[in-house]
Design an enzyme around this catalytic site. Sequence first.
Site, PDB file in Angstrom:
ATOM      1  N   ASN A  10       0.795  -1.240   0.000  1.00 31.83           N
ATOM      2  CA  ASN A  10       0.000   0.000   0.000  1.00 31.83           C
ATOM      3  C   ASN A  10       0.825   1.288   0.000  1.00 31.83           C
ATOM      4  OD1 ASN A  10       0.742  -0.555   2.688  1.00 31.83           O
ATOM      5  ND2 ASN A  10      -0.968   0.640   3.458  1.00 31.83           N
ATOM      6  N   LYS A  43      10.734  -9.690   1.435  1.00 34.51           N
ATOM      7  CA  LYS A  43       9.801 -10.248   0.435  1.00 34.51           C
ATOM      8  C   LYS A  43       8.800  -9.137   0.134  1.00 34.51           C
ATOM      9  CE  LYS A  43       6.337 -12.259  -0.721  1.00 34.51           C
ATOM     10  NZ  LYS A  43       5.457 -11.505  -1.642  1.00 34.51           N
ATOM     11  N   PRO A  44       9.045  -8.384  -0.982  1.00 33.95           N
ATOM     12  CA  PRO A  44       8.097  -7.316  -1.316  1.00 33.95           C
ATOM     13  C   PRO A  44       6.750  -7.925  -1.700  1.00 33.95           C
ATOM     14  CG  PRO A  44      10.133  -7.129  -2.608  1.00 33.95           C
ATOM     15  CD  PRO A  44      10.134  -8.474  -1.961  1.00 33.95           C
ATOM     16  N   GLY A  73       0.649  -6.933   6.781  1.00 37.93           N
ATOM     17  CA  GLY A  73      -0.318  -7.402   5.787  1.00 37.93           C
ATOM     18  C   GLY A  73      -1.649  -7.690   6.452  1.00 37.93           C
ATOM     19  N   SER A  74      -2.414  -8.561   5.837  1.00 38.35           N
ATOM     20  CA  SER A  74      -3.779  -8.800   6.315  1.00 38.35           C
ATOM     21  C   SER A  74      -3.797  -9.773   7.498  1.00 38.35           C
ATOM     22  CB  SER A  74      -4.617  -9.374   5.172  1.00 38.35           C
ATOM     23  OG  SER A  74      -4.080 -10.611   4.773  1.00 38.35           O
ATOM     24  N   GLU A 126       1.946  -6.782  11.940  1.00 35.47           N
ATOM     25  CA  GLU A 126       1.226  -5.498  11.843  1.00 35.47           C
ATOM     26  C   GLU A 126       0.098  -5.714  10.842  1.00 35.47           C
ATOM     27  OE1 GLU A 126       1.931  -3.054  13.803  1.00 35.47           O
ATOM     28  OE2 GLU A 126       3.863  -3.747  14.558  1.00 35.47           O
ATOM     29  N   LEU A 127      -1.135  -5.723  11.336  1.00 32.62           N
ATOM     30  CA  LEU A 127      -2.240  -6.221  10.499  1.00 32.62           C
ATOM     31  C   LEU A 127      -3.265  -5.133  10.186  1.00 32.62           C
ATOM     32  CD1 LEU A 127      -2.474  -9.621  12.406  1.00 32.62           C
ATOM     33  CD2 LEU A 127      -1.117  -9.076  10.383  1.00 32.62           C
ATOM     34  N   CYS A 154      -3.832   0.787   6.200  1.00 31.92           N
ATOM     35  CA  CYS A 154      -4.288   0.048   7.381  1.00 31.92           C
ATOM     36  C   CYS A 154      -5.051   0.990   8.298  1.00 31.92           C
ATOM     37  CB  CYS A 154      -3.108  -0.563   8.109  1.00 31.92           C
ATOM     38  SG  CYS A 154      -1.832   0.635   8.525  1.00 31.92           S
ATOM     39  N   GLU A 186     -12.431  -5.791   6.754  1.00 34.29           N
ATOM     40  CA  GLU A 186     -11.656  -4.743   6.112  1.00 34.29           C
ATOM     41  C   GLU A 186     -11.738  -4.923   4.594  1.00 34.29           C
ATOM     42  OE1 GLU A 186      -7.403  -5.158   6.302  1.00 34.29           O
ATOM     43  OE2 GLU A 186      -7.130  -3.023   6.633  1.00 34.29           O
TER      44      GLU A 186
HETATM   45  P1  NAD Z   1      -1.505  -9.724   2.284  1.00 34.88           P
HETATM   46  O1  NAD Z   1      -1.675 -10.329   3.614  1.00 34.88           O
HETATM   47  O2  NAD Z   1      -2.286 -10.263   1.147  1.00 34.88           O
HETATM   48  O3  NAD Z   1       0.029  -9.770   1.805  1.00 34.88           O
HETATM   49  C1  NAD Z   1       1.075  -9.192   2.553  1.00 34.88           C
HETATM   50  C2  NAD Z   1       2.388  -9.879   2.198  1.00 34.88           C
HETATM   51  O4  NAD Z   1       2.347 -11.239   2.637  1.00 34.88           O
HETATM   52  C3  NAD Z   1       2.687  -9.934   0.704  1.00 34.88           C
HETATM   53  O5  NAD Z   1       4.063  -9.729   0.496  1.00 34.88           O
HETATM   54  C4  NAD Z   1       2.294 -11.357   0.331  1.00 34.88           C
HETATM   55  O6  NAD Z   1       2.963 -11.837  -0.793  1.00 34.88           O
HETATM   56  C5  NAD Z   1       2.705 -12.104   1.581  1.00 34.88           C
HETATM   57  N1  NAD Z   1       2.028 -13.386   1.793  1.00 34.88           N
HETATM   58  C6  NAD Z   1       0.785 -13.749   1.399  1.00 34.88           C
HETATM   59  N2  NAD Z   1       0.516 -15.017   1.798  1.00 34.88           N
HETATM   60  C7  NAD Z   1       1.612 -15.468   2.448  1.00 34.88           C
HETATM   61  C8  NAD Z   1       1.957 -16.699   3.073  1.00 34.88           C
HETATM   62  N3  NAD Z   1       1.108 -17.725   3.111  1.00 34.88           N
HETATM   63  N4  NAD Z   1       3.168 -16.812   3.655  1.00 34.88           N
HETATM   64  C9  NAD Z   1       4.036 -15.774   3.640  1.00 34.88           C
HETATM   65  N5  NAD Z   1       3.762 -14.575   3.038  1.00 34.88           N
HETATM   66  C10 NAD Z   1       2.564 -14.430   2.463  1.00 34.88           C
HETATM   67  O7  NAD Z   1      -1.819  -8.176   2.476  1.00 34.88           O
HETATM   68  P2  NAD Z   1      -1.877  -7.007   1.383  1.00 34.88           P
HETATM   69  O8  NAD Z   1      -3.114  -7.144   0.581  1.00 34.88           O
HETATM   70  O9  NAD Z   1      -0.561  -6.888   0.697  1.00 34.88           O
HETATM   71  O10 NAD Z   1      -1.987  -5.746   2.342  1.00 34.88           O
HETATM   72  C11 NAD Z   1      -3.167  -5.267   2.865  1.00 34.88           C
HETATM   73  C12 NAD Z   1      -3.251  -5.558   4.347  1.00 34.88           C
HETATM   74  O11 NAD Z   1      -2.105  -5.052   5.021  1.00 34.88           O
HETATM   75  C13 NAD Z   1      -4.428  -4.883   5.002  1.00 34.88           C
HETATM   76  O12 NAD Z   1      -5.019  -5.761   5.909  1.00 34.88           O
HETATM   77  C14 NAD Z   1      -3.797  -3.707   5.714  1.00 34.88           C
HETATM   78  O13 NAD Z   1      -4.576  -3.197   6.770  1.00 34.88           O
HETATM   79  C15 NAD Z   1      -2.510  -4.307   6.164  1.00 34.88           C
HETATM   80  N6  NAD Z   1      -1.511  -3.294   6.506  1.00 34.88           N
HETATM   81  C16 NAD Z   1      -1.185  -3.132   7.831  1.00 34.88           C
HETATM   82  C17 NAD Z   1      -0.287  -2.139   8.213  1.00 34.88           C
HETATM   83  C18 NAD Z   1       0.075  -1.929   9.671  1.00 34.88           C
HETATM   84  O14 NAD Z   1       1.073  -1.269   9.946  1.00 34.88           O
HETATM   85  N7  NAD Z   1      -0.689  -2.457  10.616  1.00 34.88           N
HETATM   86  C19 NAD Z   1       0.306  -1.329   7.231  1.00 34.88           C
HETATM   87  C20 NAD Z   1      -0.037  -1.539   5.888  1.00 34.88           C
HETATM   88  C21 NAD Z   1      -0.946  -2.528   5.537  1.00 34.88           C
END
Ligand code: NAD
Length: 475
Positions: free
Chosen positions: A152, A175-176, A228-229, A250-251, A284, A372
């Site tokens: 994001n 891992k971007p 991530g999520s 950090e979710l 997030c 979300e």
């Molecule tokens: P996502 O969970 O789909 O992916 C995040 C990362 O995890 C990616 O690099 C993805 O390739 C990797 N990933 C996916 N499955 C995996 C697995 N099984 N094993 C290891 N890695 C895996 O999230 P997204 O769609 O990229 O981001 C959106 C989410 O991130 C939202 O929920 C948002 O609120 C959250 N977010 C949180 C913060 C925070 O600081 N709390 C900041 C930014 C985004």
Amino acid sequence: MSSAEAPNLVAGEDRPAADGRWLEKTRPADGAVLCRFARSGAADADAAVTAARAAQPDWAARTPVERGDMVRAIAELLRERREEASELVVAETGKPLALARGETAAAIEMGFFMAGEGRRSYGRTTTASMPHRTVLTVRRPVGLAALLISFNTPLPNVAWKAFPSILCGNAAVLKPSEHTPLSGWWLARLCLEAGLPPGVLNVVQGLGPEAGTPLVEDPRVDLVSFTGSAGTGRVIAGATARRLAKTCLELGGKNALVVCDDADLARAVEWTLASAFSNAGQRCASASRIVVFDAVYDAFVGRLLDAVDSLDPPGPVIAEESMERILAAVARAREGGATVLRGGERVGERGWHVAPTLVEGVSLDAPLSCEELFGPVATLYRVADLAEAVALVNDSPYGLTAAIHTPSVHRALRFAEQVAAGVVVVNAGTHGSEPHMGFGGVKQSGTGWKEAGVEALDVYSETQYVNLVVDPGLA
Ligand code: NAD
């Protein structure tokens, strides 16, 4: 390698995936192909972890001051190349250039903040019950960190993890997100150019289950730091729990912005727009629940709708499947009896643009109230008073940020006392953190660690207690 490729970066070298596979990355603005990136698997993760392991001891042997100086050199080089960085982010995400420039500036500032921590790596000294014994605390590196991030705000997402990791003497594998492979690789190469030794920051591109899982499961990885999520966070926590690895998650959030009956409505409208729709709602800390006191509900919503009608387009969401998912969720809410006041549709035929969307009449247990969406969609709720507002805000599996608009210090502080949120904002938006401010949420928004601020040092280092016992007879 041409710039239309985002390969892996292992021990300072660009590398395609071991089995030669690539994935295509499209431009969210128009759906055209932007570049290809390495489709990595277990062999690539293994090579990157091996490179990081080899580089870590020498890096850890440098003093914190030297490591801080290196972080400063990286931040300075990023400042020189900020236009290039911002343009890359625009191409990858489709966000407006002004927004990308702001994010690049935030990544640079994180570098300068962390660089200073090299000279402020303070510990404590304490007494003990045993005579002639003094105890002091020292920060030690964790070792090897896997850094997994969301798309994001791609540059700050790297900066928030890579800079404290480097400062604390770790080696890392980044891992971007598969949605932003170019900027992560570009920034890691910039680190090399600034003088970071090869192997201290490696990059493995690809899909989460293929490239991320082997990193998370590797017993040589001491720390998993993930943004991530919550769904992915649960999978990662399961894997790291099995091998008892330090894990910072950090979710997501389902953040609320409350408008009280004494609020400055013009200001509340301005911050609602910014929190709900900037970055196409892909924060997030976005506000996806707008909670309004009954006494000003009609006046506030009237102003908000006028403002949405004259809003600049917020930019696309990151991928076609994100757009489809967001539009389907709004359509389901409509079928369930909700009223879509604005938006709920795609804008244009090229790219992944979703119109800023406002919905009302959504029940509290409907998916749109609880889940979300990570898109430009906000739901409006009517409440009688502060007690009802607090109850609604807390009726969520998440607890990242919350905002309240009121001139009353009593209301504002009572709200802060009662809401379950890692960050509370009075009279502004639900978003907007800075490098020196720890950031993180409660409940399913994270595992309790804070990133940014000096709090980030607790994630990327271990506190060691050194006991000194002196013998006065030998003095
Ligand atoms: P996502 O969970 O789909 O992916 C995040 C990362 O995890 C990616 O690099 C993805 O390739 C990797 N990933 C996916 N499955 C995996 C697995 N099984 N094993 C290891 N890695 C895996 O999230 P997204 O769609 O990229 O981001 C959106 C989410 O991130 C939202 O929920 C948002 O609120 C959250 N977010 C949180 C913060 C925070 O600081 N709390 C900041 C930014 C985004």
